[in-house]
Design a protein around this motif. Structure first.
Motif, PDB file in Angstrom:
ATOM      1  N   GLY A  31     -40.449 -40.324 -32.313  1.00 12.97           N
ATOM      2  CA  GLY A  31     -41.388 -40.783 -31.302  1.00 12.97           C
ATOM      3  C   GLY A  31     -42.610 -41.313 -32.009  1.00 12.97           C
ATOM      4  O   GLY A  31     -43.037 -40.755 -33.014  1.00 12.97           O
ATOM      5  N   VAL A  32     -43.160 -42.396 -31.523  1.00 11.79           N
ATOM      6  CA  VAL A  32     -44.375 -42.963 -32.100  1.00 11.79           C
ATOM      7  C   VAL A  32     -45.488 -42.733 -31.088  1.00 11.79           C
ATOM      8  O   VAL A  32     -45.386 -43.164 -29.934  1.00 11.79           O
ATOM      9  CB  VAL A  32     -44.216 -44.478 -32.402  1.00 11.79           C
ATOM     10  CG1 VAL A  32     -45.477 -45.027 -33.048  1.00 11.79           C
ATOM     11  CG2 VAL A  32     -42.997 -44.722 -33.284  1.00 11.79           C
ATOM     12  N   TRP A  33     -46.534 -42.031 -31.512  1.00  8.14           N
ATOM     13  CA  TRP A  33     -47.637 -41.650 -30.640  1.00  8.14           C
ATOM     14  C   TRP A  33     -48.960 -42.085 -31.251  1.00  8.14           C
ATOM     15  O   TRP A  33     -49.150 -41.984 -32.459  1.00  8.14           O
ATOM     16  CB  TRP A  33     -47.681 -40.129 -30.472  1.00  8.14           C
ATOM     17  CG  TRP A  33     -46.483 -39.560 -29.802  1.00  8.14           C
ATOM     18  CD1 TRP A  33     -45.263 -39.304 -30.374  1.00  8.14           C
ATOM     19  CD2 TRP A  33     -46.373 -39.180 -28.436  1.00  8.14           C
ATOM     20  NE1 TRP A  33     -44.415 -38.777 -29.433  1.00  8.14           N
ATOM     21  CE2 TRP A  33     -45.065 -38.685 -28.238  1.00  8.14           C
ATOM     22  CE3 TRP A  33     -47.260 -39.187 -27.357  1.00  8.14           C
ATOM     23  CZ2 TRP A  33     -44.619 -38.217 -27.016  1.00  8.14           C
ATOM     24  CZ3 TRP A  33     -46.822 -38.723 -26.140  1.00  8.14           C
ATOM     25  CH2 TRP A  33     -45.520 -38.241 -25.974  1.00  8.14           C
ATOM     26  N   CYS A  34     -49.882 -42.522 -30.422  1.00  4.42           N
ATOM     27  CA  CYS A  34     -51.253 -42.743 -30.860  1.00  4.42           C
ATOM     28  C   CYS A  34     -51.920 -41.376 -30.867  1.00  4.42           C
ATOM     29  O   CYS A  34     -51.981 -40.706 -29.833  1.00  4.42           O
ATOM     30  CB  CYS A  34     -51.992 -43.695 -29.922  1.00  4.42           C
ATOM     31  SG  CYS A  34     -53.740 -43.852 -30.364  1.00  4.42           S
ATOM     32  N   MET A  35     -52.411 -40.958 -32.010  1.00  5.17           N
ATOM     33  CA  MET A  35     -52.972 -39.616 -32.136  1.00  5.17           C
ATOM     34  C   MET A  35     -54.311 -39.475 -31.422  1.00  5.17           C
ATOM     35  O   MET A  35     -54.732 -38.357 -31.143  1.00  5.17           O
ATOM     36  CB  MET A  35     -53.095 -39.236 -33.612  1.00  5.17           C
ATOM     37  CG  MET A  35     -51.739 -39.056 -34.266  1.00  5.17           C
ATOM     38  SD  MET A  35     -51.806 -38.705 -36.019  1.00  5.17           S
ATOM     39  CE  MET A  35     -52.401 -37.035 -36.013  1.00  5.17           C
ATOM     40  N   ILE A  36     -54.973 -40.560 -31.137  1.00  5.49           N
ATOM     41  CA  ILE A  36     -56.274 -40.486 -30.473  1.00  5.49           C
ATOM     42  C   ILE A  36     -56.112 -40.501 -28.961  1.00  5.49           C
ATOM     43  O   ILE A  36     -56.651 -39.656 -28.261  1.00  5.49           O
ATOM     44  CB  ILE A  36     -57.199 -41.620 -30.950  1.00  5.49           C
ATOM     45  CG1 ILE A  36     -57.493 -41.436 -32.442  1.00  5.49           C
ATOM     46  CG2 ILE A  36     -58.492 -41.644 -30.145  1.00  5.49           C
ATOM     47  CD1 ILE A  36     -58.203 -42.593 -33.087  1.00  5.49           C
ATOM     48  N   THR A  37     -55.335 -41.463 -28.447  1.00  7.40           N
ATOM     49  CA  THR A  37     -55.187 -41.583 -26.989  1.00  7.40           C
ATOM     50  C   THR A  37     -54.052 -40.735 -26.442  1.00  7.40           C
ATOM     51  O   THR A  37     -53.943 -40.576 -25.230  1.00  7.40           O
ATOM     52  CB  THR A  37     -54.940 -43.052 -26.592  1.00  7.40           C
ATOM     53  OG1 THR A  37     -53.714 -43.491 -27.196  1.00  7.40           O
ATOM     54  CG2 THR A  37     -56.105 -43.928 -27.021  1.00  7.40           C
ATOM     55  N   ARG A  38     -53.161 -40.232 -27.334  1.00  2.00           N
ATOM     56  CA  ARG A  38     -52.005 -39.413 -26.955  1.00  2.00           C
ATOM     57  C   ARG A  38     -51.027 -40.190 -26.079  1.00  2.00           C
ATOM     58  O   ARG A  38     -50.416 -39.655 -25.178  1.00  2.00           O
ATOM     59  CB  ARG A  38     -52.458 -38.118 -26.306  1.00  2.00           C
ATOM     60  CG  ARG A  38     -53.418 -37.364 -27.244  1.00  2.00           C
ATOM     61  CD  ARG A  38     -53.805 -36.067 -26.751  1.00  2.00           C
ATOM     62  NE  ARG A  38     -52.888 -35.129 -27.427  1.00  2.00           N
ATOM     63  CZ  ARG A  38     -52.768 -33.877 -27.071  1.00  2.00           C
ATOM     64  NH1 ARG A  38     -53.442 -33.398 -26.092  1.00  2.00           N
ATOM     65  NH2 ARG A  38     -51.946 -33.097 -27.722  1.00  2.00           N
ATOM     66  N   VAL A  39     -50.890 -41.472 -26.387  1.00  2.00           N
ATOM     67  CA  VAL A  39     -49.973 -42.356 -25.686  1.00  2.00           C
ATOM     68  C   VAL A  39     -48.744 -42.569 -26.574  1.00  2.00           C
ATOM     69  O   VAL A  39     -48.875 -42.885 -27.759  1.00  2.00           O
ATOM     70  CB  VAL A  39     -50.641 -43.716 -25.373  1.00  2.00           C
ATOM     71  CG1 VAL A  39     -49.642 -44.704 -24.802  1.00  2.00           C
ATOM     72  CG2 VAL A  39     -51.820 -43.524 -24.446  1.00  2.00           C
ATOM     73  N   GLN A  40     -47.553 -42.428 -25.991  1.00  2.00           N
ATOM     74  CA  GLN A  40     -46.325 -42.721 -26.717  1.00  2.00           C
ATOM     75  C   GLN A  40     -46.146 -44.240 -26.727  1.00  2.00           C
ATOM     76  O   GLN A  40     -46.132 -44.874 -25.672  1.00  2.00           O
ATOM     77  CB  GLN A  40     -45.129 -42.059 -26.046  1.00  2.00           C
ATOM     78  CG  GLN A  40     -43.832 -42.283 -26.789  1.00  2.00           C
ATOM     79  CD  GLN A  40     -42.631 -41.799 -26.009  1.00  2.00           C
ATOM     80  OE1 GLN A  40     -42.597 -41.897 -24.785  1.00  2.00           O
ATOM     81  NE2 GLN A  40     -41.635 -41.295 -26.708  1.00  2.00           N
ATOM     82  N   VAL A  41     -46.003 -44.809 -27.920  1.00  2.00           N
ATOM     83  CA  VAL A  41     -45.886 -46.264 -28.019  1.00  2.00           C
ATOM     84  C   VAL A  41     -44.521 -46.727 -28.510  1.00  2.00           C
ATOM     85  O   VAL A  41     -44.244 -47.921 -28.552  1.00  2.00           O
ATOM     86  CB  VAL A  41     -47.005 -46.863 -28.919  1.00  2.00           C
ATOM     87  CG1 VAL A  41     -48.358 -46.660 -28.282  1.00  2.00           C
ATOM     88  CG2 VAL A  41     -46.973 -46.273 -30.317  1.00  2.00           C
ATOM     89  N   GLY A  42     -43.657 -45.782 -28.861  1.00  2.00           N
ATOM     90  CA  GLY A  42     -42.317 -46.152 -29.294  1.00  2.00           C
ATOM     91  C   GLY A  42     -41.436 -44.925 -29.418  1.00  2.00           C
ATOM     92  O   GLY A  42     -41.926 -43.789 -29.459  1.00  2.00           O
ATOM     93  N   SER A  43     -40.118 -45.161 -29.455  1.00  2.61           N
ATOM     94  CA  SER A  43     -39.188 -44.044 -29.613  1.00  2.61           C
ATOM     95  C   SER A  43     -37.877 -44.543 -30.214  1.00  2.61           C
ATOM     96  O   SER A  43     -37.559 -45.728 -30.158  1.00  2.61           O
ATOM     97  CB  SER A  43     -38.928 -43.355 -28.274  1.00  2.61           C
ATOM     98  OG  SER A  43     -38.305 -44.242 -27.386  1.00  2.61           O
ATOM     99  N   TYR A  44     -37.126 -43.601 -30.788  1.00  3.42           N
ATOM    100  CA  TYR A  44     -35.826 -43.902 -31.388  1.00  3.42           C
ATOM    101  C   TYR A  44     -34.957 -42.653 -31.264  1.00  3.42           C
ATOM    102  O   TYR A  44     -35.444 -41.538 -31.430  1.00  3.42           O
ATOM    103  CB  TYR A  44     -35.985 -44.279 -32.868  1.00  3.42           C
ATOM    104  CG  TYR A  44     -34.667 -44.501 -33.555  1.00  3.42           C
ATOM    105  CD1 TYR A  44     -34.021 -45.727 -33.466  1.00  3.42           C
ATOM    106  CD2 TYR A  44     -34.046 -43.483 -34.264  1.00  3.42           C
ATOM    107  CE1 TYR A  44     -32.785 -45.924 -34.070  1.00  3.42           C
ATOM    108  CE2 TYR A  44     -32.823 -43.667 -34.868  1.00  3.42           C
ATOM    109  CZ  TYR A  44     -32.199 -44.886 -34.771  1.00  3.42           C
ATOM    110  OH  TYR A  44     -30.979 -45.082 -35.361  1.00  3.42           O
TER     111      TYR A  44
END
Length: 182
Positions: free
Chosen positions: A6-19
């Protein structure tokens, strides 16, 4: 073995991608993680050391010379960076990170874009002693939940270590699944 990222923005806590894959090998997964991390400005990669994770870490470090591999110094009440490479899954860490994920989901502080992760979270039953899935699901069904729990724990650690003035000025804490407000 199932490989999940999972790809997450550590500041906004938004998931931006997954595999997710149940056919890729450890070496192939290292290649995928290297590419994914590179696309997101050499993102911090948090690789679970369980099963084939040590091989993936080795590939990322030695073959790809990946610049930002997560190091887990210790596991306790507070997450701390700086020890051996990768995430160490054990009984204490599993129950703690799942409890943290449950709490943050209840507070609606995560924004999740992957519909399959949402499905897994909805089917996942958090209990005090055992964390189980509902229904006849394959054993690998909860892998996205485990990856999200690890990512959530690491983001919590980042929250404690990022000075307040460096936080993103856009408050995403009220955004829930798929960007819908509470």
């Amino acid at each position: 073995e199932v490989c999940t990222a999972g790809v997450w923005c550590m500041i906004t806590r938004v998931q931006v991608g997954s595999y997710w894959s149940d056919t890729v090998t450890g070496t192939g997964f290292a290649d995928i993680l290297n590419e994914m991390g590179g696309r997101f400005n050499d993102a911090v990669l948090v690789v679970d050391r369980a099963a084939g994770g040590l091989g993936v870490l080795s590939e990322l470090q030695l073959r790809w010379e990946y610049p930002q591999l997560y190091r887990m110094k210790e596991f306790g009440a507070r997450p701390i960076w700086g020890g051996p490479m990768g995430w160490e899954t054990h009984t204490r860490s599993m129950s703690t990170i799942l409890a943290a994920l449950r709490a943050d989901l209840a507070l609606n502080t995560l924004r999740i874009a992957d519909p399959r992760l949402v499905e897994e979270l909805m089917a996942f039953r958090f209990t005090e002693e055992v964390h189980t899935m509902v229904g006849p699901q394959p054993a690998a069904f909860a892998e996205r939940v485990w990856a999200a729990a690890i990512a959530n724990w690491v983001m919590r650690a980042a929250d404690e270590q990022v000075p307040e003035e460096k936080l993103d000025p856009f408050d995403m804490s009220r955004v829930g699944f798929f960007g819908y407000d509470k």
